[in-house]
Design a protein around this motif. Structure first.
Motif, PDB file in Angstrom:
ATOM      1  N   ALA A  75       4.031  13.713   2.952  1.00 17.50           N
ATOM      2  CA  ALA A  75       4.299  13.871   1.530  1.00 17.50           C
ATOM      3  C   ALA A  75       4.621  12.541   0.862  1.00 17.50           C
ATOM      4  O   ALA A  75       4.392  12.368  -0.339  1.00 17.50           O
ATOM      5  CB  ALA A  75       5.458  14.847   1.319  1.00 17.50           C
ATOM      6  N   VAL A  76       5.133  11.586   1.639  1.00 16.35           N
ATOM      7  CA  VAL A  76       5.474  10.266   1.095  1.00 16.35           C
ATOM      8  C   VAL A  76       4.350   9.259   1.335  1.00 16.35           C
ATOM      9  O   VAL A  76       3.913   8.556   0.418  1.00 16.35           O
ATOM     10  CB  VAL A  76       6.782   9.740   1.725  1.00 16.35           C
ATOM     11  CG1 VAL A  76       7.092   8.324   1.221  1.00 16.35           C
ATOM     12  CG2 VAL A  76       7.940  10.672   1.411  1.00 16.35           C
ATOM     13  N   GLN A  77       3.862   9.213   2.578  1.00 11.25           N
ATOM     14  CA  GLN A  77       2.911   8.171   2.970  1.00 11.25           C
ATOM     15  C   GLN A  77       1.448   8.593   2.866  1.00 11.25           C
ATOM     16  O   GLN A  77       0.555   7.741   2.880  1.00 11.25           O
ATOM     17  CB  GLN A  77       3.196   7.742   4.425  1.00 11.25           C
ATOM     18  CG  GLN A  77       4.593   7.197   4.661  1.00 11.25           C
ATOM     19  CD  GLN A  77       4.733   5.758   4.209  1.00 11.25           C
ATOM     20  OE1 GLN A  77       3.771   5.131   3.775  1.00 11.25           O
ATOM     21  NE2 GLN A  77       5.945   5.222   4.302  1.00 11.25           N
ATOM     22  N   GLY A  78       1.194   9.882   2.811  1.00  8.81           N
ATOM     23  CA  GLY A  78      -0.188  10.355   2.738  1.00  8.81           C
ATOM     24  C   GLY A  78      -0.886  10.428   4.069  1.00  8.81           C
ATOM     25  O   GLY A  78      -2.090  10.714   4.139  1.00  8.81           O
TER      26      GLY A  78
ATOM     27  N   GLN B 243       1.184  15.952  -1.617  1.00 11.91           N
ATOM     28  CA  GLN B 243      -0.037  15.202  -1.369  1.00 11.91           C
ATOM     29  C   GLN B 243      -1.000  16.021  -0.509  1.00 11.91           C
ATOM     30  O   GLN B 243      -0.580  16.897   0.262  1.00 11.91           O
ATOM     31  CB  GLN B 243       0.284  13.882  -0.662  1.00 11.91           C
ATOM     32  CG  GLN B 243       0.999  12.864  -1.524  1.00 11.91           C
ATOM     33  CD  GLN B 243       0.707  11.447  -1.068  1.00 11.91           C
ATOM     34  OE1 GLN B 243      -0.444  11.083  -0.856  1.00 11.91           O
ATOM     35  NE2 GLN B 243       1.766  10.643  -0.921  1.00 11.91           N
ATOM     36  N   PRO B 244      -2.311  15.732  -0.589  1.00  7.86           N
ATOM     37  CA  PRO B 244      -3.298  16.516   0.174  1.00  7.86           C
ATOM     38  C   PRO B 244      -3.016  16.586   1.665  1.00  7.86           C
ATOM     39  O   PRO B 244      -3.200  17.651   2.284  1.00  7.86           O
ATOM     40  CB  PRO B 244      -4.613  15.783  -0.111  1.00  7.86           C
ATOM     41  CG  PRO B 244      -4.409  15.171  -1.461  1.00  7.86           C
ATOM     42  CD  PRO B 244      -2.968  14.763  -1.510  1.00  7.86           C
ATOM     43  N   ALA B 245      -2.591  15.474   2.280  1.00  8.24           N
ATOM     44  CA  ALA B 245      -2.317  15.495   3.718  1.00  8.24           C
ATOM     45  C   ALA B 245      -1.200  16.481   4.049  1.00  8.24           C
ATOM     46  O   ALA B 245      -1.268  17.213   5.048  1.00  8.24           O
ATOM     47  CB  ALA B 245      -1.950  14.096   4.214  1.00  8.24           C
ATOM     48  N   ALA B 246      -0.161  16.515   3.199  1.00 14.46           N
ATOM     49  CA  ALA B 246       0.946  17.441   3.419  1.00 14.46           C
ATOM     50  C   ALA B 246       0.507  18.882   3.185  1.00 14.46           C
ATOM     51  O   ALA B 246       0.949  19.803   3.886  1.00 14.46           O
ATOM     52  CB  ALA B 246       2.118  17.078   2.510  1.00 14.46           C
TER      53      ALA B 246
ATOM     54  N   GLY C  85       0.682  21.870   5.863  1.00 16.16           N
ATOM     55  CA  GLY C  85       1.367  23.110   5.534  1.00 16.16           C
ATOM     56  C   GLY C  85       0.531  24.332   5.850  1.00 16.16           C
ATOM     57  O   GLY C  85       1.033  25.341   6.362  1.00 16.16           O
ATOM     58  N   VAL C  86      -0.760  24.252   5.566  1.00 18.37           N
ATOM     59  CA  VAL C  86      -1.660  25.371   5.877  1.00 18.37           C
ATOM     60  C   VAL C  86      -1.751  25.564   7.395  1.00 18.37           C
ATOM     61  O   VAL C  86      -1.705  26.693   7.903  1.00 18.37           O
ATOM     62  CB  VAL C  86      -3.054  25.121   5.272  1.00 18.37           C
ATOM     63  CG1 VAL C  86      -4.045  26.181   5.754  1.00 18.37           C
ATOM     64  CG2 VAL C  86      -2.970  25.125   3.744  1.00 18.37           C
TER      65      VAL C  86
END
Length: 307
Positions: free
Chosen positions: A179-182, A134-137, A141-142
């Motif tokens: 990755a799960v909740q955003g 997901q975008p938040a993850a 990560g970056v």
């Protein structure tokens, strides 16, 4: 318990000459596999468990096996990238430390230019894995790269480089939730802070392997800062770890089986410190590696709490 490493002609080392890398890989690949620590998976486990704990917490019922596999591969690749960064920056120090002088860069098996090319390849694989989330993850990560690239420098400027390792190695507690909740929820933040104190404990144990060499060459660590008081401090770090995990479960509403299983994990941490011999390099490494079992017990506690 993991068997002790076998010393070689260069002195005490955690590199196994008789391991699967030497037996199965082509000669040209061996230095790179060693550089990425593929033969010493404990670092991958310690990077992975906060991710899996967070994935299990954030899941409505059971963790998504596809996400667990992605994070597993990502932990393997990014742990290798982190080790490559560490060995490039620390190559001069590593050449002066008994345990690390036989690593691929200080021993001349891999040049700095080759190591940089290998690092780029690992980062590209890591990016390909990250883009599945997901975008938040992805954003988290970056951001983690700032920690990956600066952590190896901390031993030059602070007695607490283990705290920066904790910030780096437990970043997956935030990413797994996202990755799960955003987003990043309060339980994930508490889990991240808890992972930091856990890392302070296990990496202080690990740092006692090199305390004599570190003191000689001017490298800082909690092992040197805490000295003979290390056991007392580690009891404190591990007590906070147990309390933090308990609070995480409370915030997330985990059920009655969570605390009984978590207590088994806490007993494992108590055993580590009670039986640890700070001046025995082999025992330091064995106790450090035993944190893999703690990671599994915490994961089991989270899953039990959802029954």
């Amino acid at each position: 318990m993991t068997s002790a490493p076998t010393p070689d002609s260069a002195g005490y080392t955690d590199i196994r000459r008789d391991g699967w890398i030497g037996r199965w890989l082509p000669a040209a690949w061996r230095p790179y596999a060693t550089l990425a620590r593929l033969d010493r998976p404990i670092g991958t486990w310690l990077l992975l468990f906060p991710c899996w704990w967070s994935l299990a917490l954030a899941a409505p019922r059971w963790p998504d096996l596809w996400l667990m596999a992605l994070f597993g591969l990502g932990a393997l690749v990014m742990r290798g990238a982190g080790c490559t960064v560490n060995d490039i920056l620390d190559r001069k120090f590593d050449a002066m430390v008994e345990r690390t002088r036989s690593r691929p860069i200080p021993s001349g098996q891999v040049s700095v230019r080759q190591a940089l090319a290998f690092l780029v390849a690992q980062l590209l694989v890591g990016l390909a894995i990250l883009l599945q989330l997901q975008p938040a993850a992805i954003g988290l990560g970056v951001l983690s790269l700032a920690l990956v690239f600066t952590y190896p420098l901390m031993k030059r400027i602070t007695w607490w480089p283990q705290a920066f390792l904790g910030l780096t190695f437990n970043w997956g507690a935030l990413m797994g939730w996202a990755a799960v909740q955003g987003d990043v929820g309060l339980p994930a933040l508490v889990l991240y802070a808890t992972g930091l104190v856990w890392t302070l404990g296990y990496d202080t144990i690990y740092a006692h392997q090199d305390k004599e060499d570190d003191a000689r060459i001017g490298v800082k660590s909690t092992a040197l800062r805490l000295g003979d008081q290390s056991k007392i401090w580690i009891y404190g770090f591990y007590s906070l770890t147990y309390a933090g995990l308990g609070l995480t479960g409370l915030l997330h509403g985990l059920g009655g089986l969570y605390l009984p299983v978590l207590t088994l994990a806490g007993m494992h941490l108590a055993w580590q410190v009670a039986t640890w011999r700070p001046d025995d390099q082999t025992d330091c490494l064995d106790k450090f590696k035993s944190n893999r079992w703690f990671g599994w017990l915490v994961l089991a506690a989270i899953l039990a709490g959802k029954l």
